[in-house]
Scaffold this motif. Sequence first.
Motif: not given
Length: 70
Positions: A32-52
């Motif tokens: 859950i903590s990782v998810r919160h950090h990833l949401n911030s990183l994604e908002a900053d444009g540093l990380v993206a997601t893809d469905e696999e």
Amino acid sequence: MKSTREKILTSLVSQPRSTINELAEAVGINAISVRHHLNSLEADGLVATDEERHGVGRPRLVYFLTEKGL
């Protein structure tokens, strides 16, 4: 000492296309903590997601660094 977000980014450099659980294990915090950090990183444009897809059931999300993140 590195921040948690820096650890997540470093983990994605060494192991691209990681799931939340893989990142949680690599960084040493709960998913859950990782998810919160990833949401911030994604908002900053540093990380993206893809469905696999992996067979029957819901596809899983994998995270990877964007060009800005690299």
